[in-house]
Design a protein around this motif. Structure first.
Motif, mmCIF file in Angstrom:
data_model
loop_
_atom_site.group_PDB
_atom_site.id
_atom_site.type_symbol
_atom_site.label_atom_id
_atom_site.label_comp_id
_atom_site.label_asym_id
_atom_site.label_seq_id
_atom_site.Cartn_x
_atom_site.Cartn_y
_atom_site.Cartn_z
ATOM 1 N N ARG A 1 4.651 -116.371 -27.540
ATOM 2 C CA ARG A 1 5.529 -117.300 -26.833
ATOM 3 C C ARG A 1 5.631 -116.916 -25.362
ATOM 4 O O ARG A 1 5.579 -115.736 -25.012
ATOM 5 N N LEU B 1 7.498 -116.300 -22.007
ATOM 6 C CA LEU B 1 8.833 -115.927 -21.561
ATOM 7 C C LEU B 1 9.092 -116.355 -20.123
ATOM 8 O O LEU B 1 10.242 -116.574 -19.733
ATOM 9 N N HIS B 2 8.022 -116.468 -19.340
ATOM 10 C CA HIS B 2 8.170 -116.728 -17.909
ATOM 11 C C HIS B 2 6.862 -117.322 -17.399
ATOM 12 O O HIS B 2 5.783 -116.902 -17.818
ATOM 13 N N HIS C 1 4.944 -112.982 -24.851
ATOM 14 C CA HIS C 1 5.399 -112.062 -25.886
ATOM 15 C C HIS C 1 4.472 -112.209 -27.091
ATOM 16 O O HIS C 1 4.357 -113.299 -27.671
ATOM 17 N N VAL D 1 4.848 -107.369 -24.397
ATOM 18 C CA VAL D 1 4.756 -108.500 -23.472
ATOM 19 C C VAL D 1 3.538 -108.282 -22.587
ATOM 20 O O VAL D 1 3.361 -107.203 -22.020
ATOM 21 N N ARG E 1 1.553 -109.330 -19.225
ATOM 22 C CA ARG E 1 1.679 -110.022 -17.942
ATOM 23 C C ARG E 1 0.303 -110.508 -17.517
ATOM 24 O O ARG E 1 -0.626 -109.731 -17.352
ATOM 25 N N PHE F 1 8.562 -104.999 -24.927
ATOM 26 C CA PHE F 1 9.470 -106.144 -24.981
ATOM 27 C C PHE F 1 10.913 -105.656 -24.977
ATOM 28 O O PHE F 1 11.274 -104.718 -25.689
ATOM 29 N N THR G 1 15.138 -107.241 -24.780
ATOM 30 C CA THR G 1 15.965 -108.436 -24.958
ATOM 31 C C THR G 1 16.956 -108.532 -23.807
ATOM 32 O O THR G 1 17.769 -107.618 -23.608
ATOM 33 N N GLU G 2 16.873 -109.624 -23.060
ATOM 34 C CA GLU G 2 17.767 -109.796 -21.914
ATOM 35 C C GLU G 2 19.128 -110.324 -22.344
ATOM 36 O O GLU G 2 19.241 -111.125 -23.277
ATOM 37 N N THR H 1 19.664 -106.062 -19.848
ATOM 38 C CA THR H 1 19.227 -106.095 -21.234
ATOM 39 C C THR H 1 20.333 -105.596 -22.160
ATOM 40 O O THR H 1 21.337 -105.037 -21.714
#
Length: 310
Positions: free
Chosen positions: A30, A32-33, A41, A48, A50, A107, A109-110, A217
């Motif tokens: 998925r 994320l940004h 992710h 994650v 990039r 990864f 979690t924010e 996070t």
């Protein structure tokens, strides 16, 4: 996975292919940004990827920068610093895939921002975190391997050269010539910064704006996004933070900020935005977002060498 941009779709394909080469089979990747980089992710793995999506650099050039980034963030993580660390599930090396160089991160979690949160106030408060980060980075043992102010030289020169080949960027010929003259000033400054600012202290930097690159996070705040890691004066990391943030930074024990040098670095930051116009053909929607910074650059006096320069 619906309604993804084409660059995001390609990024997912690259990330999953590179992950599989490293033994990570993503069942539910998925995004994320999706801006300058696409963050993918590789769920269910806590990884994650990039994927650079807006860049003028080759994969080889990307990899050189990414090795510096992985080395610095890996060192910070190993010393216990609060940083988004390279994924421990794969080697700390960039992975080339179809002309892009990818990096793999743990990864996290924010925490969502509270309703009505004042982002400007948050960034001012986080200037204290920037001071703490600079104290940590001052001890980085591999500083001698990092280039000085690489987000400026040669990066801006490369971008301005690309602009010369493009139409519709919105700059007049006089403005483009001004930008090229300002870049020539930066080349001189970067070559020997302390000759022009004798009090400047060159150290390892985040390279972008650490106060704007903190992740909130569930495990606490983490420093993130070191892709422009470099050496230089702390003033480069503090550009466009504003007077309140500078005061917070100094009160938190950061190095005293040279306002004259900060002003030059802020001019350089705006010139960096001018160069980023070369990326607009890759992402047209970015153009309108850059207008305020371009107008601010136009309103400033052009960058020149300090009067005390020999």
């Amino acid at each position: 996975m619906n309604n993804l941009s084409k660059r995001a779709e390609r990024a997912v394909a690259l990330a999953t292919a590179a992950g599989e080469r490293l033994g990570l089979r993503a069942e539910q990747p998925r995004v994320l940004h999706d801006v300058f980089n696409v963050l993918v992710h590789l769920a269910p793995h806590p990884v994650v990827v990039r994927v650079p999506s807006l860049t003028l650099a080759t994969a080889g050039e990307q990899a050189v920068k990414q090795r510096h980034e992985l080395a610095v963030t890996g060192w910070l993580a190993d010393t216990g610093a609060p940083v988004v660390r390279p994924s421990p599930l794969v080697p700390r090396e960039p992975v080339e895939c179809e002309g892009r160089s990818l990096t793999f991160w743990e990864f996290v979690t924010e925490e969502p921002l509270a309703d009505g949160a004042d982002l400007a106030e948050l960034f001012v408060r986080q200037a204290a975190d920037a001071a703490a980060l600079h104290r940590l980075l001052a001890g980085y043992p591999g500083a001698g391997e990092l280039p000085v102010l690489s987000p400026l030289v040669p990066a801006i020169g490369t971008a301005l050269a690309r602009l010369r080949t493009q139409d519709g960027h919105g700059l007049t010929e006089a403005e483009l010539q001004r930008a090229e003259r300002e870049y020539a000033v930066l080349e001189v400054l970067v070559r020997d910064l302390t000759a022009h600012f004798p009090g400047a202290h060159v150290q390892t930097l985040h390279g972008d704006s650490p106060a704007y690159n903190m992740l909130r996070t569930t495990g606490g705040p983490l420093y993130s996004d070191f892709e422009d890691v470099t050496r230089g004066p702390v003033e480069w990391d503090l550009t466009l933070a504003g007077p309140q943030a500078i005061e917070v930074y100094e009160r938190a024990g950061g190095r005293p900020v040279d306002r004259a040098l900060l002003d030059v670095m802020e001019g350089a930051r705006l010139l960096q935005v001018v160069g980023a116009l070369a990326l607009v053909p890759q992402m047209p929607e970015m153009g309108p977002m850059m207008v305020p910074a371009i107008d601010l650059w136009r309103s400033r006096a052009p960058l020149t060498l300090p009067r005390s320069a020999p």
